[in-house]
Design a protein around this motif. Structure first.
Motif, short mmCIF file in Angstrom:
data_model
loop_
_atom_site.label_atom_id
_atom_site.label_comp_id
_atom_site.label_asym_id
_atom_site.label_seq_id
_atom_site.Cartn_x
_atom_site.Cartn_y
_atom_site.Cartn_z
N GLU A 3 -0.60 -33.89 15.25
CA GLU A 3 -1.53 -32.78 15.43
C GLU A 3 -1.54 -32.38 16.90
N ALA A 147 -9.58 -24.00 3.90
CA ALA A 147 -8.74 -25.16 4.19
C ALA A 147 -7.30 -24.74 4.46
N LEU A 150 -7.13 -22.90 8.02
CA LEU A 150 -7.19 -23.79 9.18
C LEU A 150 -5.86 -24.46 9.46
N MET A 151 -5.02 -24.59 8.44
CA MET A 151 -3.71 -25.20 8.61
C MET A 151 -2.60 -24.18 8.86
N VAL A 159 -4.16 -27.49 14.55
CA VAL A 159 -4.99 -28.21 13.59
C VAL A 159 -4.11 -28.71 12.46
N ASN A 161 -3.91 -31.88 9.10
CA ASN A 161 -4.67 -32.26 7.92
C ASN A 161 -5.92 -33.06 8.26
N TYR A 163 -7.83 -33.12 11.22
CA TYR A 163 -8.90 -32.30 11.82
C TYR A 163 -9.41 -31.28 10.81
N ARG A 164 -8.54 -30.76 9.97
CA ARG A 164 -8.97 -29.80 8.94
C ARG A 164 -10.02 -30.42 8.03
N PRO A 175 -13.75 -26.94 0.92
CA PRO A 175 -12.42 -26.55 1.40
C PRO A 175 -11.83 -25.34 0.69
N TYR A 235 -10.99 -38.05 5.67
CA TYR A 235 -9.53 -38.04 5.71
C TYR A 235 -8.95 -39.38 5.29
#
Length: 268
Positions: A3, A147, A150-151, A159, A161, A163-164, A175, A235
Motif C-alpha cells: 500500500e 469500496a 477507494l481502490m 489506498v 485493501n 486501508y479500504r 462497503p 481486515y
C-alpha cells in the motif's frame, strides 16, 4: 501489493541514502536497458505518488518503479555481494545499495511522460499537494460501490485493501454503498482519517487502525498475530468477533478483491 505508505517509506529511505550522490546503476538481469545511461549519475531525489515510486537523476531522466504484486527492494550496506535471483535494477551509493526484483514497471521516463502518468492518478493522501476535492467529485458522480472507488487508483492513490476495509469500518460506511449516496461529511472524515492513518504507517511501517479504547492494552484481548502486523478492526478477520459489537466479521468478493466489514457496525 504494497500500500502507499510502504512506497512513501521507500522514497524517504532512498532520499536519505542516495540523494546528492553519484550512484552506480546496473541491471544484472539485463531487462532495464537504461541502467547504462544512468550509471555514475547524481541521484537527485526520490518521490512517491500512491503506489508509484520515481528516482530523479536530472532533467528528463526519471526512473519510474511500480512494484505490483511481486516487486520488492532489498536493501543492504556496501559492499553488496553477487546478485541473487533476477535483479531488474541494482542501485549502489556511498554506504548502501538496493536490489529491485520482480516489479510491474521499471522504466526511464521524461518529465513529460511522468506528468502524463501522474495525471491519470487520483490524489494521494500522503502528498502535501493532494486535492481531495478532485477525488470527491469522482466519488459523488459514481454509481460504483464506495469500496471499489477507494481502490480505484484513478480516484484515490495509494489506498489498498487494508486501508479500504479499515477506514470504511471506522466511519460505519457499508462497503457496497454507491458513491453518489455517500454524504459529504463522511467523505471528509474518510479523507482526513486516511491522511492520519497512512502517515502513521509511513512512520511505523505497519498498519494500525484500532482506536485506543479497543486496543489489547485496554480490553485485555490478545494482540493480533499476523504476518502483516498492526492492530485492525476487520481486515483479514473474517468470522472473528467484531472488536466493537462482537458480531462476526463478514467477507465477500468485489472486483476480484476481498471485502471485510461488520454487518452491524456498517449496517446497510
Amino acid at each position: 501489493m504494497p500500500e502507499g505508505h510502504i512506497v512513501h517509506r521507500l522514497a524517504e529511505l532512498h532520499r536519505r541514502r542516495f540523494a546528492g550522490e553519484p550512484v552506480r546503476v546496473g541491471s544484472p538481469q539485463g531487462r532495464f536497458t537504461a541502467a547504462a545511461e544512468l550509471d555514475g549519475a547524481v541521484f537527485r531525489d526520490a518521490q512517491a505518488h500512491g503506489k508509484h515510486l520515481w528516482h530523479r537523476y536530472g532533467p528528463d531522466r526519471v526512473v519510474h518503479v511500480h512494484l505490483g504484486l511481486y516487486g520488492k527492494f532489498t536493501e543492504a550496506p556496501v559492499p553488496l555481494g553477487q546478485p541473487r535471483g533476477k535483479v531488474r535494477m541494482r542501485l549502489v551509493g556511498p554506504t548502501h545499495g538496493t536490489d529491485l526484483r520482480g516489479p510491474a514497471a521499471c522504466e526511464l521516463l521524461t518529465e513529460e511522460e511522468l506528468a502524463r502518468l501522474r495525471d491519470r492518478l487520483g490524489p494521494d493522501p500522503l502528498r502535501s499537494d493532494a486535492e481531495p476535492e478532485t477525488a470527491w467529485q469522482r466519488v459523488t458522480r459514481s454509481r460504483s460501490a464506495v469500496a471499489a472507488l477507494l481502490m480505484d487508483q484513478s480516484v484515490l492513490s495509494g489506498v489498498g485493501n487494508a486501508y479500504r476495509a479499515e477506514v470504511l469500518f471506522r466511519w460505519g460506511v457499508p462497503p457496497r454503498l454507491p458513491g453518489h449516496s455517500l454524504p459529504r461529511r463522511h467523505w471528509d472524515a474518510i479523507w482526513d482519517d486516511l491522511v492520519a492513518l497512512m502517515s502513521d504507517g509511513v512512520r511505523t511501517g505497519r498498519i494500525d487502525t484500532v482506536r485506543e479504547e479497543h486496543s489489547p492494552e485496554v480490553t485485555g484481548r490478545a494482540p493480533r498475530n499476523d504476518r502483516h502486523g498492526g492492530e485492525v478492526y476487520v481486515y483479514r478477520r473474517a468470522g472473528a468477533a467484531c472488536l466493537v459489537c462482537s458480531t462476526p466479521v463478514a467477507t465477500a468478493e468485489l472486483l476480484g478483491r476481498k471485502l471485510y466489514w461488520c454487518p452491524r457496525c456498517q449496517r446497510e
